[in-house]
Design a protein around this motif. Sequence first.
Motif, PDB file in Angstrom:
ATOM      1  N   THR A  95       1.111 -48.796 105.053  1.00 31.70           N
ATOM      2  CA  THR A  95       0.447 -47.496 105.058  1.00 31.70           C
ATOM      3  C   THR A  95       1.426 -46.395 104.688  1.00 31.70           C
ATOM      4  O   THR A  95       1.118 -45.519 103.873  1.00 31.70           O
ATOM      5  CB  THR A  95      -0.176 -47.219 106.438  1.00 31.70           C
ATOM      6  OG1 THR A  95      -1.086 -48.271 106.746  1.00 31.70           O
ATOM      7  CG2 THR A  95      -0.898 -45.889 106.473  1.00 31.70           C
ATOM      8  N   TYR A  96       2.617 -46.430 105.259  1.00 31.38           N
ATOM      9  CA  TYR A  96       3.615 -45.412 104.944  1.00 31.38           C
ATOM     10  C   TYR A  96       4.127 -45.554 103.512  1.00 31.38           C
ATOM     11  O   TYR A  96       4.449 -44.555 102.866  1.00 31.38           O
ATOM     12  CB  TYR A  96       4.765 -45.427 105.958  1.00 31.38           C
ATOM     13  CG  TYR A  96       4.434 -44.611 107.182  1.00 31.38           C
ATOM     14  CD1 TYR A  96       4.558 -43.228 107.163  1.00 31.38           C
ATOM     15  CD2 TYR A  96       3.968 -45.204 108.344  1.00 31.38           C
ATOM     16  CE1 TYR A  96       4.243 -42.461 108.275  1.00 31.38           C
ATOM     17  CE2 TYR A  96       3.644 -44.456 109.458  1.00 31.38           C
ATOM     18  CZ  TYR A  96       3.790 -43.079 109.420  1.00 31.38           C
ATOM     19  OH  TYR A  96       3.470 -42.319 110.509  1.00 31.38           O
ATOM     20  N   LEU A  97       4.197 -46.757 102.991  1.00 27.57           N
ATOM     21  CA  LEU A  97       4.590 -46.946 101.595  1.00 27.57           C
ATOM     22  C   LEU A  97       3.540 -46.341 100.653  1.00 27.57           C
ATOM     23  O   LEU A  97       3.888 -45.739  99.632  1.00 27.57           O
ATOM     24  CB  LEU A  97       4.805 -48.429 101.284  1.00 27.57           C
ATOM     25  CG  LEU A  97       6.040 -49.063 101.919  1.00 27.57           C
ATOM     26  CD1 LEU A  97       6.077 -50.562 101.638  1.00 27.57           C
ATOM     27  CD2 LEU A  97       7.315 -48.385 101.422  1.00 27.57           C
ATOM     28  N   ILE A  98       2.275 -46.487 100.999  1.00 29.41           N
ATOM     29  CA  ILE A  98       1.212 -45.874 100.194  1.00 29.41           C
ATOM     30  C   ILE A  98       1.296 -44.352 100.291  1.00 29.41           C
ATOM     31  O   ILE A  98       1.101 -43.641  99.299  1.00 29.41           O
ATOM     32  CB  ILE A  98      -0.175 -46.396 100.618  1.00 29.41           C
ATOM     33  CG1 ILE A  98      -0.285 -47.896 100.340  1.00 29.41           C
ATOM     34  CG2 ILE A  98      -1.297 -45.641  99.890  1.00 29.41           C
ATOM     35  CD1 ILE A  98      -1.513 -48.556 100.923  1.00 29.41           C
ATOM     36  N   THR A 108       2.948 -39.257  97.614  1.00 32.50           N
ATOM     37  CA  THR A 108       3.880 -38.139  97.474  1.00 32.50           C
ATOM     38  C   THR A 108       4.577 -38.185  96.124  1.00 32.50           C
ATOM     39  O   THR A 108       4.718 -37.152  95.455  1.00 32.50           O
ATOM     40  CB  THR A 108       4.909 -38.149  98.619  1.00 32.50           C
ATOM     41  OG1 THR A 108       4.221 -38.135  99.866  1.00 32.50           O
ATOM     42  CG2 THR A 108       5.837 -36.959  98.540  1.00 32.50           C
ATOM     43  N   ILE A 109       4.997 -39.353  95.712  1.00 33.24           N
ATOM     44  CA  ILE A 109       5.662 -39.493  94.408  1.00 33.24           C
ATOM     45  C   ILE A 109       4.715 -39.098  93.277  1.00 33.24           C
ATOM     46  O   ILE A 109       5.106 -38.377  92.348  1.00 33.24           O
ATOM     47  CB  ILE A 109       6.202 -40.930  94.224  1.00 33.24           C
ATOM     48  CG1 ILE A 109       7.365 -41.168  95.188  1.00 33.24           C
ATOM     49  CG2 ILE A 109       6.627 -41.171  92.778  1.00 33.24           C
ATOM     50  CD1 ILE A 109       7.809 -42.622  95.295  1.00 33.24           C
ATOM     51  N   PHE A 110       3.472 -39.538  93.350  1.00 36.78           N
ATOM     52  CA  PHE A 110       2.491 -39.161  92.332  1.00 36.78           C
ATOM     53  C   PHE A 110       2.273 -37.648  92.312  1.00 36.78           C
ATOM     54  O   PHE A 110       2.218 -37.019  91.249  1.00 36.78           O
ATOM     55  CB  PHE A 110       1.153 -39.878  92.546  1.00 36.78           C
ATOM     56  CG  PHE A 110       1.163 -41.327  92.152  1.00 36.78           C
ATOM     57  CD1 PHE A 110       1.591 -41.731  90.897  1.00 36.78           C
ATOM     58  CD2 PHE A 110       0.723 -42.300  93.041  1.00 36.78           C
ATOM     59  CE1 PHE A 110       1.582 -43.071  90.529  1.00 36.78           C
ATOM     60  CE2 PHE A 110       0.708 -43.641  92.691  1.00 36.78           C
ATOM     61  CZ  PHE A 110       1.138 -44.028  91.424  1.00 36.78           C
ATOM     62  N   VAL A 170      -4.717 -37.679  90.348  1.00 36.31           N
ATOM     63  CA  VAL A 170      -5.784 -38.615  90.727  1.00 36.31           C
ATOM     64  C   VAL A 170      -5.193 -39.784  91.511  1.00 36.31           C
ATOM     65  O   VAL A 170      -5.742 -40.203  92.544  1.00 36.31           O
ATOM     66  CB  VAL A 170      -6.571 -39.099  89.483  1.00 36.31           C
ATOM     67  CG1 VAL A 170      -7.465 -40.279  89.819  1.00 36.31           C
ATOM     68  CG2 VAL A 170      -7.394 -37.961  88.903  1.00 36.31           C
ATOM     69  N   CYS A 171      -4.065 -40.306  91.049  1.00 34.99           N
ATOM     70  CA  CYS A 171      -3.405 -41.405  91.771  1.00 34.99           C
ATOM     71  C   CYS A 171      -2.975 -40.959  93.169  1.00 34.99           C
ATOM     72  O   CYS A 171      -3.112 -41.713  94.136  1.00 34.99           O
ATOM     73  CB  CYS A 171      -2.196 -41.912  90.988  1.00 34.99           C
ATOM     74  SG  CYS A 171      -2.612 -42.805  89.490  1.00 34.99           S
ATOM     75  N   ALA A 172      -2.462 -39.738  93.276  1.00 30.85           N
ATOM     76  CA  ALA A 172      -2.030 -39.217  94.576  1.00 30.85           C
ATOM     77  C   ALA A 172      -3.200 -39.158  95.548  1.00 30.85           C
ATOM     78  O   ALA A 172      -3.099 -39.613  96.697  1.00 30.85           O
ATOM     79  CB  ALA A 172      -1.407 -37.832  94.410  1.00 30.85           C
ATOM     80  N   PHE A 173      -4.314 -38.614  95.096  1.00 31.75           N
ATOM     81  CA  PHE A 173      -5.468 -38.497  95.983  1.00 31.75           C
ATOM     82  C   PHE A 173      -6.093 -39.853  96.289  1.00 31.75           C
ATOM     83  O   PHE A 173      -6.618 -40.067  97.385  1.00 31.75           O
ATOM     84  CB  PHE A 173      -6.497 -37.515  95.420  1.00 31.75           C
ATOM     85  CG  PHE A 173      -6.111 -36.091  95.677  1.00 31.75           C
ATOM     86  CD1 PHE A 173      -6.284 -35.531  96.923  1.00 31.75           C
ATOM     87  CD2 PHE A 173      -5.542 -35.328  94.675  1.00 31.75           C
ATOM     88  CE1 PHE A 173      -5.915 -34.223  97.179  1.00 31.75           C
ATOM     89  CE2 PHE A 173      -5.163 -34.021  94.913  1.00 31.75           C
ATOM     90  CZ  PHE A 173      -5.348 -33.459  96.165  1.00 31.75           C
ATOM     91  N   ILE A 216      -6.706 -43.806 100.937  1.00 31.40           N
ATOM     92  CA  ILE A 216      -6.439 -45.067 101.646  1.00 31.40           C
ATOM     93  C   ILE A 216      -5.720 -44.790 102.957  1.00 31.40           C
ATOM     94  O   ILE A 216      -6.073 -45.325 104.010  1.00 31.40           O
ATOM     95  CB  ILE A 216      -5.603 -46.017 100.762  1.00 31.40           C
ATOM     96  CG1 ILE A 216      -6.407 -46.434  99.530  1.00 31.40           C
ATOM     97  CG2 ILE A 216      -5.130 -47.234 101.549  1.00 31.40           C
ATOM     98  CD1 ILE A 216      -5.603 -47.133  98.461  1.00 31.40           C
ATOM     99  N   VAL A 217      -4.723 -43.928 102.890  1.00 29.81           N
ATOM    100  CA  VAL A 217      -3.879 -43.662 104.057  1.00 29.81           C
ATOM    101  C   VAL A 217      -4.651 -42.994 105.192  1.00 29.81           C
ATOM    102  O   VAL A 217      -4.422 -43.307 106.363  1.00 29.81           O
ATOM    103  CB  VAL A 217      -2.645 -42.823 103.644  1.00 29.81           C
ATOM    104  CG1 VAL A 217      -1.823 -42.419 104.853  1.00 29.81           C
ATOM    105  CG2 VAL A 217      -1.786 -43.604 102.664  1.00 29.81           C
TER     106      VAL A 217
END
Length: 111
Positions: free
Chosen positions: A4-7, A12-14, A42-45, A50-51
């Motif tokens: 979850t934290y990796l996602i 954040t990176i996106f 879009v990838c960030a959201f 998921i998180v």
Amino acid sequence: MLKTYLILIAATIFEVSGTMLLPVTKGFTKPLPTGALIFFYVCAFFCLSIVVTKLPLAVVYATWCGLGIFTIAILGYIFYGQSLSWQVILGMFLIVLGLTLVNLYSSKTIN
């Protein structure tokens, strides 16, 4: 929980990648950087969606924003030559300290 934290870190990176492209888009007049910016947001959201099913929304948003602010400030300094006064550096240190406390103590209240 690590996944979850990796996602969340991926989100954040996106988001940071998209934000760093904002000046490059020249007011959304450059198609390639604008398309990349939209893709990254879009990838960030998507990652955030998921998180938030695993962590409290307040924790997710605080972490996402805090890490984003910290990273954008550092990358803005490196790539765009923006200045960082000692007050800004102190503020970023406090953001990281606050995020650490939020995530450390909120994990004890998560099912």
